[in-house]
Write an enzyme that holds these catalytic residues in place. Structure first.
Site, mmCIF file in Angstrom:
data_model
loop_
_atom_site.group_PDB
_atom_site.id
_atom_site.type_symbol
_atom_site.label_atom_id
_atom_site.label_comp_id
_atom_site.label_asym_id
_atom_site.label_seq_id
_atom_site.Cartn_x
_atom_site.Cartn_y
_atom_site.Cartn_z
ATOM 1 C CD GLU A 34 -58.805 -49.276 32.578
ATOM 2 O OE1 GLU A 34 -57.808 -48.762 33.112
ATOM 3 O OE2 GLU A 34 -59.488 -48.702 31.692
ATOM 4 C CG ASP A 52 -59.958 -47.048 28.194
ATOM 5 O OD1 ASP A 52 -60.499 -45.923 28.196
ATOM 6 O OD2 ASP A 52 -58.924 -47.317 28.825
ATOM 7 C CG HIS A 99 -51.220 -47.595 29.581
ATOM 8 N ND1 HIS A 99 -51.933 -48.769 29.795
ATOM 9 C CD2 HIS A 99 -52.150 -46.635 29.378
ATOM 10 C CE1 HIS A 99 -53.223 -48.517 29.700
ATOM 11 N NE2 HIS A 99 -53.392 -47.227 29.451
ATOM 12 C CG ASP A 100 -53.517 -46.066 32.876
ATOM 13 O OD1 ASP A 100 -54.584 -46.684 32.679
ATOM 14 O OD2 ASP A 100 -53.057 -45.204 32.098
ATOM 15 C CG ASP A 138 -56.721 -50.152 24.724
ATOM 16 O OD1 ASP A 138 -55.652 -50.165 25.361
ATOM 17 O OD2 ASP A 138 -57.842 -49.959 25.241
HETATM 18 O O1 TEU Z 1 -57.666 -45.773 32.460
HETATM 19 C C1 TEU Z 1 -58.730 -45.645 33.334
HETATM 20 C C2 TEU Z 1 -58.270 -45.552 34.666
HETATM 21 O O2 TEU Z 1 -58.748 -46.185 35.499
HETATM 22 C C3 TEU Z 1 -57.121 -44.731 34.871
HETATM 23 O O3 TEU Z 1 -57.531 -43.444 34.758
HETATM 24 C C4 TEU Z 1 -56.555 -44.957 36.193
HETATM 25 O O4 TEU Z 1 -57.454 -44.868 37.202
HETATM 26 C C5 TEU Z 1 -55.580 -43.943 36.459
HETATM 27 O O5 TEU Z 1 -54.849 -43.685 35.386
HETATM 28 C C6 TEU Z 1 -54.694 -44.470 37.497
HETATM 29 O O6 TEU Z 1 -53.867 -43.444 37.757
HETATM 30 C C7 TEU Z 1 -58.003 -45.955 31.119
HETATM 31 C C8 TEU Z 1 -56.720 -46.020 30.315
HETATM 32 O O7 TEU Z 1 -55.983 -47.117 30.746
HETATM 33 C C9 TEU Z 1 -55.997 -44.712 30.557
HETATM 34 O O8 TEU Z 1 -54.726 -44.706 29.966
HETATM 35 C C10 TEU Z 1 -56.835 -43.593 29.986
HETATM 36 O O9 TEU Z 1 -56.227 -42.379 30.310
HETATM 37 C C11 TEU Z 1 -58.242 -43.624 30.565
HETATM 38 O O10 TEU Z 1 -58.817 -44.922 30.629
HETATM 39 C C12 TEU Z 1 -59.179 -42.834 29.674
HETATM 40 O O11 TEU Z 1 -59.317 -43.489 28.454
#
Ligand code: TEU
Length: 569
Positions: free
Chosen positions: A269, A211, A341-342, A103
């Site tokens: 992403e 990310d 994970h989000d 990542d």
């Molecule tokens: O996530 C970015 C992102 O788009 C998320 O914030 C998403 O919109 C949100 O969680 C949906 O609910 C990335 C990583 O995947 C996330 O875990 C991190 O918290 C974020 O960036 C900051 O690094």
């Protein structure tokens, strides 16, 4: 079976498995997953048949956002292990013919990263311009509400600027105040990131999941955003897919990926990226990234914000996925995911995690894996893991959820209403420990897990799934095998059928003289798809999640049944 294929295009038939290390497997009993725990479980991934492991961050971090706040890119957080453990992981994966994607979190660092500590130390420090520092808004005193340089809202609620009393200036943080944004306008920053990436590739890493990489280019002059319900501004038009983003990604590709012995796999992403953006980002001629994570299909079951829940309408989901299939059919490449994970667990969100849990989980797998693009399996998805029965706000751990609850309740929202949104969509749902068996902590740890194990682990666990050939696990194993062995699955053209049908998801894939028909019933009642299936009734049933090995398609779909039929023209 070590890695042998030097075929540059190996990744087009690959399946990626995402590991969220905090919740995968704990080897030392501290209740937090770690690298030795992952290494001990690699045979699970080998049996599943995946080709690449995407490892969420394990770098040194104060863990304000569970590792997405990095204080040292070239060291491992002791919670997760050591650099030697990573080397062992790379070797163990390569031995099994699998690859490792790290990542890459470079839109921001931790505020404890030496770069930021230096930058913050004085206004004339050589690293001051490595971050976004600005004076208070004209005519306003620093620290006063509204004195922020722009009115942008952070993704984790509240202003996106933090006032630094010592220097009398603000720094930008699109996520938490402990995640200051790097200033990619500064070539020194870009060179430092490129060097770090080469360091990892030299260590045997095979790729990067990047990310929020489409946020690194901010609009000159940092204009205010349109004010939203929260009273803060929507800054996304001023930093999503910014003016120099393609220049920065092409430069990174040139400086880091080109000229290496083997292909480096990259996925960006990209919240807010459109199909047109994705074509530009993933067009091989442009040499930026191989694929992007988009979010449009993750937005079909909520309104203004992810917390304003609306029921899923299948035509809306088909419209989004169908457009992306068509939009990247000729140029570019799609990534395919339901979970990460989000996001809340898809079987609880798009399926039925009660009576039809196994069927709806296998149906979701079939629908996703038969689309054109690279499928991503999130840990536990192959077991049909569900959302967790969270209780009060004290049962949540995720900064995004905690900040949203504080802000919404602070603005007068009904706490129970806010909590019900968190229970359905909170990121912690994806982060409960992986359920390896039916023992007290599901075999995840011998200690006290950082987040409780889902009580349904007595039934939903890897040991039970592997022992049951009709389980979600073996269904995913068959899906992955199909992608590895049936060329039309990876390379065939995609055609959506029945776009307006409220319960049936249907499409074809075709390559040369081979055609597949995929049919899926997103409901708990039997249906007869409104399709002319005459040419399919004696087709070969390649996959059936209800009666594996069934003879022929009868024209009827059982509740949550998904079929893959093959015929030759
Ligand atoms: O996530 C970015 C992102 O788009 C998320 O914030 C998403 O919109 C949100 O969680 C949906 O609910 C990335 C990583 O995947 C996330 O875990 C991190 O918290 C974020 O960036 C900051 O690094």
């Amino acid at each position: 079976m070590a890695i042998t294929s030097t075929d540059e295009d190996w990744w087009r038939t690959a399946v990626v498995y995402q590991v969220y290390p905090r919740s995968f497997a704990d080897s030392d009993g501290d209740g937090i997953g770690d690298l030795r725990g992952l290494i001990d479980r690699l045979d699970h991934l080998a049996l599943l048949g995946v080709d690449v492991v995407w490892l969420s961050p394990v770098y040194r971090s104060p863990q304000d956002d569970n590792g997405y706040d990095i204080s040292d890119y070239q060291d491992i957080d002791p919670t997760f292990g050591t650099l030697a453990d990573i080397d062992d992981l790379v070797a163990a994966l390569h031995e099994r013919g699998m690859r490792l994607m790290m990542d890459l979190v470079v839109n921001h660092t931790s505020d404890e990263h030496p770069w930021f500590v230096e930058s913050r130390s004085s206004t004339d420090n050589p690293k001051r311009d490595w971050y976004w520092w600005r004076p208070p808004r004209e005519g306003m005193a620093g620290g006063m509400p509204g004195a922020e340089p722009t009115n942008w809202e952070s993704f984790f609620s509240g202003p996106a600027w933090e006032y630094d009393e010592a220097s009398g200036e603000y720094f930008l943080h699109l996520f938490s105040r402990k995640q200051p944004d790097l200033n990619w306008e500064n070539p020194e920053v870009r060179q430092a990131v490129h060097a770090m990436m080469r360091w990892w590739l030299d260590r045997g890493v095979d790729g990067f999941r990047m990310d929020v990489i489409n946020l690194i280019s901010k609009a000159p002059g940092l204009p205010d955003g349109v004010v939203q319900a929260s009273g803060l501004g929507d800054g996304t038009p001023h930093f999503m897919n910014g003016p120099r983003i393609h220049e920065f990604l092409a430069e990174m590709n040139r400086e880091v990926f080109q000229g290496r012995d083997s292909k480096v796999l990259t996925v960006g992403e990209m919240p807010g990226a459109t199909i047109d953006d994705a074509v530009l980002y993933t067009d091989p001629e442009r040499a930026e990234v191989d694929m992007v994570f988009t979010f449009e299909h993750m937005d079909v079951d909520h309104a203004q914000t992810k917390w304003d829940l609306v029921p899923l309408r299948l035509p809306a989901l088909k419209a989004v996925l169908g457009r992306w299939q068509a939009g990247l059919a000729d140029v570019g490449w799609n990534s395919l995911y339901w979970n990460n994970h989000d996001q809340a667990r898809a079987v609880s969100r798009f399926g039925d995690d009660g009576a039809w849990r196994v069927r709806s989980a296998t149906l979701l797998g079939t629908v996703l894996h038969l689309h054109r693009g690279t499928p991503y399996v999130y840990q536990g998805e192959e077991l049909g893991m569900t959302n967790h029965p969270f209780g009060g706000i004290d049962t949540f751990r995720d900064i995004e959820s905690l900040n949203h609850h504080a802000q919404a309740v602070g603005l007068g929202a009904d706490p129970e209403h806010v909590l019900s949104s968190l229970r359905s969509r909170g990121r912690d749902n994806a982060r409960t420990p992986v359920q390896w068996d039916d023992s007290p902590h599901a075999g995840f740890t011998t200690g006290e897990p950082w987040l409780p194990v889902n009580p349904n682990h007595d039934e939903v666990n890897a040991a039970a799934a592997i022992a049951d050939e009709h389980s979600v696990f073996h269904h995913y194993r068959r899906l992955i095998e199909l992608r590895h062995t049936v060329p039309v699955v990876a390379h065939g053209d995609f055609t959506m059928l029945l776009p307006d049908d409220e319960v049936v998801y249907a499409f074809t894939r075709s390559l040369d003289d081979v055609e597949l028909l995929v049919l899926a019933n997103f409901s708990g009642r039997a249906v007869q798809p409104d399709l002319d299936v005459t040419g399919w009734t004696d087709a070969e049933v390649l996959l059936d999640n209800v009666a594996p090995g069934s003879a022929a398609f009868t024209g009827r779909l059982e509740p949550w049944q998904a079929l893959v039929l093959r015929r030759s023209q």
